[in-house]
Write a protein that holds these residues in place. Structure first.
Motif, PDB file in Angstrom:
ATOM      1  N   THR A 162       0.816  -1.211   0.000  1.00  0.00           N
ATOM      2  CA  THR A 162       0.000   0.000   0.000  1.00  0.00           C
ATOM      3  C   THR A 162       0.850   1.263   0.000  1.00  0.00           C
ATOM      4  OG1 THR A 162      -0.160  -0.095   2.406  1.00  0.00           O
ATOM      5  CG2 THR A 162      -1.945  -1.106   1.159  1.00  0.00           C
ATOM      6  N   LYS A 190      -6.062   3.755   0.673  1.00  0.00           N
ATOM      7  CA  LYS A 190      -6.951   2.837  -0.027  1.00  0.00           C
ATOM      8  C   LYS A 190      -6.617   1.384   0.301  1.00  0.00           C
ATOM      9  CE  LYS A 190      -7.869   5.880  -3.962  1.00  0.00           C
ATOM     10  NZ  LYS A 190      -7.794   6.031  -5.437  1.00  0.00           N
ATOM     11  N   VAL A 191      -7.642   0.616   0.661  1.00  0.00           N
ATOM     12  CA  VAL A 191      -7.514  -0.823   0.861  1.00  0.00           C
ATOM     13  C   VAL A 191      -8.485  -1.475  -0.115  1.00  0.00           C
ATOM     14  CG1 VAL A 191      -7.747  -2.727   2.480  1.00  0.00           C
ATOM     15  CG2 VAL A 191      -6.886  -0.531   3.281  1.00  0.00           C
ATOM     16  N   GLU A 198      -4.129  -6.856   4.125  1.00  0.00           N
ATOM     17  CA  GLU A 198      -3.965  -5.586   3.422  1.00  0.00           C
ATOM     18  C   GLU A 198      -4.278  -4.422   4.356  1.00  0.00           C
ATOM     19  OE1 GLU A 198      -5.029  -3.282  -0.738  1.00  0.00           O
ATOM     20  OE2 GLU A 198      -6.343  -4.889  -0.066  1.00  0.00           O
ATOM     21  N   GLY A 202      -1.873  -1.349   5.059  1.00  0.00           N
ATOM     22  CA  GLY A 202      -2.359   0.024   4.973  1.00  0.00           C
ATOM     23  C   GLY A 202      -2.138   0.798   6.251  1.00  0.00           C
ATOM     24  N   THR A 205       1.418   1.998   6.291  1.00  0.00           N
ATOM     25  CA  THR A 205       1.568   3.105   5.347  1.00  0.00           C
ATOM     26  C   THR A 205       1.021   4.396   5.945  1.00  0.00           C
ATOM     27  OG1 THR A 205       1.404   1.620   3.446  1.00  0.00           O
ATOM     28  CG2 THR A 205       0.946   3.945   3.048  1.00  0.00           C
TER      29      THR A 205
END
Length: 296
Positions: A162, A190-191, A198, A202, A205
């Motif tokens: 991500t 955004k996932v 994920e 994220g 990030t």
């Protein structure tokens, strides 16, 4: 279940063997996750350029796609994936073009050095399909998946990325990933899939965009992510490991003057050079481990 392996090379002479070594480690984890597999490799990069790893249906004409994007775009196709090398200053433009002219193509990873590949199938077959054994680089991570909570799809396969040159593989389950997902959406991260792994990628990030280092973001996750998990994370220059405070998922590491290696089981490490002289240890619960080439 699932299986994780990772390899961080300290010895430059081993870099041409990274893919071969990682492929062997991945193959031993087939029993822990025969549904799908994936890996990220950190190879050479050129200043001022970004690698975009794309995924599409079998037989997709990536060369024709690259031609549509204009001059200065290099493409290397590997089965259902391809790596586009684009001028870093055009990354946003190229992504917008891809969304317009190739909506059926997915960007699965981006960065100066990272290439990311994943597919449904036996891990050994996935490794052969993408020629992992022939890849070189400084470090890499890989994952074999046993899908116990969602469908067996390429979208559900690891690694997840991500952020630029950042990826994560995960063994375990997060109990509060829905809440974390909503927080990420509010923060503009955004996932794209339903996979809790994920969400974990994220989260890191998001924290790093707020100015935290990866190590600090991993420390933060101990308070904000609930569940049982082992994370192995790759960045452009580093390699990190974190287990939750209970640490119920298996993990073993080996360190020598030439490398640091991680495996869900020791047998994943048994074929590495000089393993008989390595320091073998189990990473402690709730402790961040990180190795960085920039600090070497």
């Amino acid at each position: 279940m699932c299986g994780i392996v990772g390899l961080f090379l300290k010895d430059k002479s081993l870099e041409p063997q990274l893919g071969e070594l990682l492929s062997g480690m991945l193959g031993t984890m087939c029993g822990r996750g025969p549904d799908s597999a994936g890996f990220a490799v950190y190879g050479e990069g050129e200043k001022g350029e970004t690698k975009l790893t794309l995924r599409a249906a079998e037989g997709y004409d990536f060369k024709a796609l690259a031609a549509k994007l204009g001059d200065g775009i290099d493409v290397v196709a590997r089965a259902t994936h391809a790596v586009l090398t684009v001028p870093a200053g055009r990354e946003a433009e190229i992504r917008a073009q891809l969304a317009e002219v190739a909506p059926d193509v997915t960007v699965v990873g981006a960065g100066a050095r990272m290439e990311l590949y994943k597919e449904v199938g036996m891990p050994t077959d996935v490794a052969v399909r993408f020629d992992l054994a022939k890849m070189s680089g400084t470090h890499g991570v890989a994952h074999t998946r046993m899908a116990t909570e969602s469908a067996v799809t390429t979208n559900g396969a690891h690694p997840f990325s991500t952020g630029l040159d950042q990826c994560l593989v995960h063994n375990g389950s997060l109990s509060n990933h829905r809440t974390v997902r909503r927080n990420l959406e509010k923060a503009g991260v955004k996932v794209q899939t339903e996979n809790d792994s994920e969400v974990a990628a994220g989260y890191l990030t998001w924290r790093m965009k707020e100015g935290r280092t990866l190590g600090e973001a991993l420390e933060d996750s101990l308070n904000d992510l609930d569940g049982f998990y082992t994370f192995v994370v790759g960045t452009e220059s580093g390699f990190g490991v974190l287990r939750d405070p209970i640490a119920c998922k298996p993990a073993v590491m080996a360190e020598t003057d030439q490398y640091v290696a991680f495996g869900s089981e020791y047998r994943a490490l048994a074929g590495l050079p000089g393993i008989e002289n390595a320091k073998i240890f189990e990473p402690e619960p709730a402790k961040v481990y990180f190795w960085d080439r920039a600090a070497a």
